[in-house]
Design a protein around this motif. Structure first.
Motif, mmCIF file in Angstrom:
data_model
loop_
_atom_site.group_PDB
_atom_site.id
_atom_site.type_symbol
_atom_site.label_atom_id
_atom_site.label_comp_id
_atom_site.label_asym_id
_atom_site.label_seq_id
_atom_site.Cartn_x
_atom_site.Cartn_y
_atom_site.Cartn_z
ATOM 1 N N CYS A 35 0.835 -1.200 0.000
ATOM 2 C CA CYS A 35 0.000 0.000 0.000
ATOM 3 C C CYS A 35 0.875 1.258 0.000
ATOM 4 O O CYS A 35 0.581 2.231 -0.696
ATOM 5 C CB CYS A 35 -0.940 0.002 1.201
ATOM 6 S SG CYS A 35 -0.095 -0.068 2.801
ATOM 7 N N GLN A 36 1.947 1.218 0.754
ATOM 8 C CA GLN A 36 2.856 2.360 0.850
ATOM 9 C C GLN A 36 3.528 2.632 -0.492
ATOM 10 O O GLN A 36 3.685 3.781 -0.906
ATOM 11 C CB GLN A 36 3.904 2.085 1.924
ATOM 12 C CG GLN A 36 4.804 3.260 2.256
ATOM 13 C CD GLN A 36 5.806 2.905 3.343
ATOM 14 O OE1 GLN A 36 6.516 1.905 3.231
ATOM 15 N NE2 GLN A 36 5.862 3.716 4.391
ATOM 16 N N ARG A 37 3.890 1.575 -1.193
ATOM 17 C CA ARG A 37 4.592 1.726 -2.468
ATOM 18 C C ARG A 37 3.690 2.293 -3.561
ATOM 19 O O ARG A 37 4.180 2.972 -4.467
ATOM 20 C CB ARG A 37 5.181 0.383 -2.909
ATOM 21 C CG ARG A 37 6.312 -0.115 -2.009
ATOM 22 C CD ARG A 37 7.057 -1.282 -2.624
ATOM 23 N NE ARG A 37 6.237 -2.485 -2.741
ATOM 24 C CZ ARG A 37 6.083 -3.391 -1.779
ATOM 25 N NH1 ARG A 37 6.701 -3.225 -0.608
ATOM 26 N NH2 ARG A 37 5.328 -4.463 -1.966
ATOM 27 N N VAL A 38 2.382 2.021 -3.500
ATOM 28 C CA VAL A 38 1.499 2.472 -4.573
ATOM 29 C C VAL A 38 0.782 3.787 -4.239
ATOM 30 O O VAL A 38 0.042 4.314 -5.062
ATOM 31 C CB VAL A 38 0.441 1.395 -4.921
ATOM 32 C CG1 VAL A 38 1.109 0.104 -5.380
ATOM 33 C CG2 VAL A 38 -0.509 1.141 -3.758
ATOM 34 N N CYS B 191 -4.485 2.081 -2.501
ATOM 35 C CA CYS B 191 -4.111 1.143 -1.430
ATOM 36 C C CYS B 191 -5.183 0.065 -1.274
ATOM 37 O O CYS B 191 -4.880 -1.126 -1.084
ATOM 38 C CB CYS B 191 -3.916 1.897 -0.116
ATOM 39 S SG CYS B 191 -5.344 2.877 0.408
ATOM 40 N N TYR B 192 -6.425 0.469 -1.382
ATOM 41 C CA TYR B 192 -7.559 -0.445 -1.246
ATOM 42 C C TYR B 192 -7.540 -1.530 -2.332
ATOM 43 O O TYR B 192 -7.723 -2.719 -2.060
ATOM 44 C CB TYR B 192 -8.847 0.370 -1.327
ATOM 45 C CG TYR B 192 -10.124 -0.415 -1.295
ATOM 46 C CD1 TYR B 192 -10.663 -0.866 -0.101
ATOM 47 C CD2 TYR B 192 -10.823 -0.676 -2.482
ATOM 48 C CE1 TYR B 192 -11.851 -1.567 -0.073
ATOM 49 C CE2 TYR B 192 -12.011 -1.376 -2.466
ATOM 50 C CZ TYR B 192 -12.526 -1.828 -1.261
ATOM 51 O OH TYR B 192 -13.702 -2.528 -1.239
ATOM 52 N N GLU B 193 -7.263 -1.100 -3.554
ATOM 53 C CA GLU B 193 -7.276 -2.047 -4.683
ATOM 54 C C GLU B 193 -6.056 -2.962 -4.698
ATOM 55 O O GLU B 193 -6.110 -4.051 -5.278
ATOM 56 C CB GLU B 193 -7.367 -1.287 -6.007
ATOM 57 C CG GLU B 193 -8.717 -0.623 -6.233
ATOM 58 C CD GLU B 193 -8.881 -0.107 -7.644
ATOM 59 O OE1 GLU B 193 -7.967 -0.331 -8.489
ATOM 60 O OE2 GLU B 193 -9.928 0.504 -7.919
ATOM 61 N N ASN B 194 -4.961 -2.523 -4.093
ATOM 62 C CA ASN B 194 -3.721 -3.296 -4.198
ATOM 63 C C ASN B 194 -3.360 -4.096 -2.959
ATOM 64 O O ASN B 194 -2.392 -4.855 -2.992
ATOM 65 C CB ASN B 194 -2.554 -2.352 -4.538
ATOM 66 C CG ASN B 194 -2.541 -1.969 -6.007
ATOM 67 O OD1 ASN B 194 -2.053 -2.718 -6.852
ATOM 68 N ND2 ASN B 194 -3.094 -0.804 -6.322
ATOM 69 N N CYS B 195 -4.112 -3.948 -1.866
ATOM 70 C CA CYS B 195 -3.790 -4.721 -0.673
ATOM 71 C C CYS B 195 -4.036 -6.209 -0.924
ATOM 72 O O CYS B 195 -5.157 -6.604 -1.284
ATOM 73 C CB CYS B 195 -4.643 -4.254 0.506
ATOM 74 S SG CYS B 195 -4.313 -5.195 2.020
ATOM 75 N N PRO B 196 -3.028 -7.060 -0.739
ATOM 76 C CA PRO B 196 -3.186 -8.485 -1.072
ATOM 77 C C PRO B 196 -4.099 -9.245 -0.108
ATOM 78 O O PRO B 196 -4.553 -10.351 -0.434
ATOM 79 C CB PRO B 196 -1.751 -9.020 -1.017
ATOM 80 C CG PRO B 196 -1.040 -8.105 -0.077
ATOM 81 C CD PRO B 196 -1.649 -6.759 -0.288
ATOM 82 N N VAL B 197 -4.385 -8.677 1.058
ATOM 83 C CA VAL B 197 -5.212 -9.401 2.033
ATOM 84 C C VAL B 197 -6.495 -8.649 2.387
ATOM 85 O O VAL B 197 -7.213 -9.029 3.305
ATOM 86 C CB VAL B 197 -4.409 -9.698 3.331
ATOM 87 C CG1 VAL B 197 -3.260 -10.652 3.029
ATOM 88 C CG2 VAL B 197 -3.899 -8.421 3.981
ATOM 89 N N GLY B 198 -6.795 -7.567 1.646
ATOM 90 C CA GLY B 198 -8.023 -6.827 1.904
ATOM 91 C C GLY B 198 -8.065 -6.132 3.251
ATOM 92 O O GLY B 198 -9.133 -6.013 3.865
ATOM 93 N N ALA B 199 -6.908 -5.662 3.707
ATOM 94 C CA ALA B 199 -6.839 -5.035 5.031
ATOM 95 C C ALA B 199 -7.249 -3.562 5.027
ATOM 96 O O ALA B 199 -7.385 -2.955 6.080
ATOM 97 C CB ALA B 199 -5.423 -5.156 5.596
#
Length: 206
Positions: free
Chosen positions: A163-166, A191-199
């Motif tokens: 999330c930080q990187r995007v 960040c919402y779209e790219n979080c791999p675990v939906g956090a």
């Protein structure tokens, strides 16, 4: 920044965009300059025969938008109500005195077709695109609450840092969990779209 400063900036902009919805739910936007500001509310003039007036009388909800030359967006979400009958003539005369050019539009007694609405309770959103990182904050005018917007990182975070990187504004900080500096957040949802675990959760949604 605060609510009072935002109101001063609205005065400097002068012409504001007022958005309402018509009887079929279609968005309608008007530019309004016939405005008078008091210390804790403001008043605006329109004609009783206009659709704008009809929409305000039937619902009252309105959003008001201004954009300054410094790339600042100021948005008010409010409910407009007709000013007290005892104030109508006084406020009309005040607005016409402050803006003499209105007499070209409504000369003489034709101004009596006007009605004054008052906004005394509003949520104010301030968003400055002219700084990096961007800056945003919300304030209230009168008895109004601030709506939750943007995103929050929950305890499901695994600390991967994606999330930080995007993040376009680099407003996500490392932590357990990672956290978003909401005053610098674009609300873009990357960040919402790219979080791999939906956090990442959208604020205001349970």
């Amino acid at each position: 920044m605060d609510a009072k400063t935002c109101m001063e900036k609205l005065k400097l902009v002068g012409v504001l965009s007022f958005a309402t919805a018509d009887s079929e739910g279609n968005p309608q936007i008007r530019c309004i300059s016939a405005i008078h500001y008091d210390s804790d509310s403001f008043y605006f003039f329109t004609a009783r025969g206009k659709n704008f007036c009809e929409e305000l009388l039937s619902d009252g909800r309105v959003q008001i938008l201004a954009y300054t030359r410094f790339k600042e967006m100021i948005r008010l979400s409010a409910k407009a109500e007709p000013a007290r009958e005892s104030e109508q003539e006084e406020k009309i005369n005040t607005i016409f005195a402050e803006q003499p050019s209105l007499s070209n539009v409504y000369p003489g007694d034709t101004r009596k077709i006007g009605i004054i609405f008052e906004i005394k309770n509003a949520e104010i959103e301030y968003f400055n695109l002219g700084v990096k990182p961007v800056f945003r904050e919300s304030y209230t005018l009168g008895a109004r609450t601030i709506s939750e917007k943007g995103y929050v990182i929950t305890d499901s975070c695994i600390g991967c840092g994606k999330c930080q990187r995007v993040c376009p504004q680099q407003c996500i900080m490392q932590g357990k969990p990672y956290f978003i500096q909401k005053e610098h957040c674009l609300h873009c949802g990357n960040c919402y779209e790219n979080c791999p675990v939906g956090a990442v959760r959208k604020r205001g949604i349970k």
